[in-house]
Design a protein around this motif. Structure first.
Motif, PDB file in Angstrom:
ATOM      1  N   ILE A  51       5.142   1.723   7.592  1.00  0.00           N
ATOM      2  CA  ILE A  51       4.472   2.812   6.889  1.00  0.00           C
ATOM      3  C   ILE A  51       5.333   3.213   5.698  1.00  0.00           C
ATOM      4  CG2 ILE A  51       3.522   5.136   7.093  1.00  0.00           C
ATOM      5  CD1 ILE A  51       3.565   4.587  10.203  1.00  0.00           C
ATOM      6  N   ASN A  52       4.775   3.117   4.506  1.00  0.00           N
ATOM      7  CA  ASN A  52       5.518   3.452   3.301  1.00  0.00           C
ATOM      8  C   ASN A  52       5.060   4.825   2.808  1.00  0.00           C
ATOM      9  OD1 ASN A  52       5.718   3.413   0.115  1.00  0.00           O
ATOM     10  ND2 ASN A  52       7.237   1.977   0.881  1.00  0.00           N
ATOM     11  N   ILE A  53       5.987   5.766   2.804  1.00  0.00           N
ATOM     12  CA  ILE A  53       5.658   7.125   2.362  1.00  0.00           C
ATOM     13  C   ILE A  53       6.518   7.504   1.157  1.00  0.00           C
ATOM     14  CG2 ILE A  53       5.008   7.827   4.702  1.00  0.00           C
ATOM     15  CD1 ILE A  53       7.629   9.428   4.791  1.00  0.00           C
ATOM     16  N   GLY A  54       6.021   8.448   0.369  1.00  0.00           N
ATOM     17  CA  GLY A  54       6.744   8.846  -0.831  1.00  0.00           C
ATOM     18  C   GLY A  54       7.031  10.323  -0.873  1.00  0.00           C
ATOM     19  N   ILE A  55       8.146  10.646  -1.504  1.00  0.00           N
ATOM     20  CA  ILE A  55       8.548  12.033  -1.712  1.00  0.00           C
ATOM     21  C   ILE A  55       8.791  12.212  -3.198  1.00  0.00           C
ATOM     22  CG2 ILE A  55      10.239  13.824  -1.167  1.00  0.00           C
ATOM     23  CD1 ILE A  55      10.168  10.706   0.970  1.00  0.00           C
ATOM     24  N   THR A 118      10.384   3.459   3.982  1.00  0.00           N
ATOM     25  CA  THR A 118       9.526   2.655   4.848  1.00  0.00           C
ATOM     26  C   THR A 118       9.957   2.846   6.299  1.00  0.00           C
ATOM     27  OG1 THR A 118       9.154   1.005   3.121  1.00  0.00           O
ATOM     28  CG2 THR A 118       8.702   0.336   5.390  1.00  0.00           C
ATOM     29  N   ILE A 119       9.016   3.212   7.133  1.00  0.00           N
ATOM     30  CA  ILE A 119       9.270   3.397   8.568  1.00  0.00           C
ATOM     31  C   ILE A 119       8.609   2.250   9.312  1.00  0.00           C
ATOM     32  CG2 ILE A 119       9.008   4.935  10.542  1.00  0.00           C
ATOM     33  CD1 ILE A 119       8.279   6.474   7.259  1.00  0.00           C
ATOM     34  N   GLN A 141       3.136  11.603  -0.330  1.00  0.00           N
ATOM     35  CA  GLN A 141       2.437  10.341  -0.600  1.00  0.00           C
ATOM     36  C   GLN A 141       2.478   9.449   0.640  1.00  0.00           C
ATOM     37  OE1 GLN A 141       4.520   8.559  -3.858  1.00  0.00           O
ATOM     38  NE2 GLN A 141       4.280  10.340  -5.188  1.00  0.00           N
ATOM     39  N   VAL A 142       1.351   8.823   0.943  1.00  0.00           N
ATOM     40  CA  VAL A 142       1.319   7.736   1.924  1.00  0.00           C
ATOM     41  C   VAL A 142       0.827   6.526   1.145  1.00  0.00           C
ATOM     42  CG1 VAL A 142       0.382   6.868   4.092  1.00  0.00           C
ATOM     43  CG2 VAL A 142       0.838   9.310   3.831  1.00  0.00           C
ATOM     44  N   ASN A 143       1.758   5.634   0.803  1.00  0.00           N
ATOM     45  CA  ASN A 143       1.444   4.552  -0.126  1.00  0.00           C
ATOM     46  C   ASN A 143       0.766   3.361   0.528  1.00  0.00           C
ATOM     47  OD1 ASN A 143       2.725   5.952  -2.315  1.00  0.00           O
ATOM     48  ND2 ASN A 143       4.683   5.373  -1.422  1.00  0.00           N
ATOM     49  N   ALA A 144       1.203   2.999   1.718  1.00  0.00           N
ATOM     50  CA  ALA A 144       0.629   1.820   2.360  1.00  0.00           C
ATOM     51  C   ALA A 144       1.016   1.775   3.828  1.00  0.00           C
ATOM     52  CB  ALA A 144       1.101   0.545   1.663  1.00  0.00           C
ATOM     53  N   ILE A 145       0.154   1.133   4.602  1.00  0.00           N
ATOM     54  CA  ILE A 145       0.416   0.882   6.019  1.00  0.00           C
ATOM     55  C   ILE A 145       0.193  -0.614   6.227  1.00  0.00           C
ATOM     56  CG2 ILE A 145      -0.230   1.430   8.394  1.00  0.00           C
ATOM     57  CD1 ILE A 145      -1.492   4.032   7.253  1.00  0.00           C
TER      58      ILE A 145
END
Length: 232
Positions: A51-55, A118-119, A141-145
């Motif tokens: 899981i790719n998240i953004g800050i 990325t988690i 932001q949730v960029n991609a799973i």
């Protein structure tokens, strides 16, 4: 045995070939072949998700923009570790620090810090919880799973086996229709073996109370081979 001549005839994508060879005694030996492409597609369940998240933080002061971003990231790490994840599950994917400009005067009017992490986990039931936890901690932001498989060697082998079986079945059907028999395999070429990890670029939020709900996407394993069969 010296090859002399090759005659080719294509019928509906099937290549019929007659190859002439010179024997040691000067006589010619014709070998008739058909060339078939076999393919396969395995659809398997994933065992890993990333899981790719953004800050993203913005401030008129460079230090404040950086400090605010760091606080959010630290909070995300703390809350994710509380879920049972370990530090090895969380890594920085990208980091940028850039000035922002006043479009009219083309002067710097602030600073933007963008941090993406990325988690990765094999516990797919945690997907929604990871997203909700990150957002509550300040991620915006949730960029991609991305769904994938850790060990794909055996899947690639199975895909190749099925591609070969597909080619054999096609060759058998064609030979039967042509009233000929398959007597040998002249050559086998692996054309392609690939694994496609499915990526979601958006997600569905049911409600703040129910949390984020994500359905896992399957992983595709494709293979293709080219086989030349001798017929008579």
């Amino acid at each position: 045995m010296k090859k002399l001549k090759i005659l080719l005839l294509s019928l509906g994508g099937v290549l019929l070939t007659t190859t002439a060879y010179a024997n040691g005694d000067g006589s010619n030996q014709n070998i008739h072949t058909i060339t078939i492409e076999g393919s396969s597609n395995l659809i398997v369940e994933p065992d890993t998700v990333s899981i790719n998240i953004g800050i993203s933080t913005v401030s008129g002061n460079a230090k404040v923009a950086q400090e605010n971003n760091a606080k959010v990231v630290s909070s995300i790490y703390t809350n994710l570790l509380a879920l049972g994840l370990v530090k090895e599950n969380i890594e920085t994917a990208n980091y940028s620090f850039t000035p922002t400009y006043d479009n009219e005067n083309n002067k710097i009017n602030g600073y933007a810090v963008n941090n993406t992490i990325t988690i990765t986990t094999t516990n797919l039931s945690l997907i929604g919880t990871i997203i909700d936890t990150s957002l509550k901690a300040g991620a915006n932001q949730v960029n991609a799973i991305t769904f994938s498989r850790k060990n794909v060697a055996s899947l690639k082998q199975e895909a190749l086996r099925q591609a070969v079986a597909d080619a054999k079945n096609k060759a058998t059907a064609i030979a039967k229709e042509l009233n000929v028999a398959i007597v040998n395999v002249i050559s086998v070429n692996e054309q392609n073996v690939s694994v496609y990890s499915n990526r979601l670029n958006s997600y569905a939020v049911k409600s703040a109370e129910l949390g984020t709900t994500i359905s896992a996407a399957n992983v595709d394993v494709n293979a293709s081979v080219n086989i030349v069969f001798e017929i008579n």
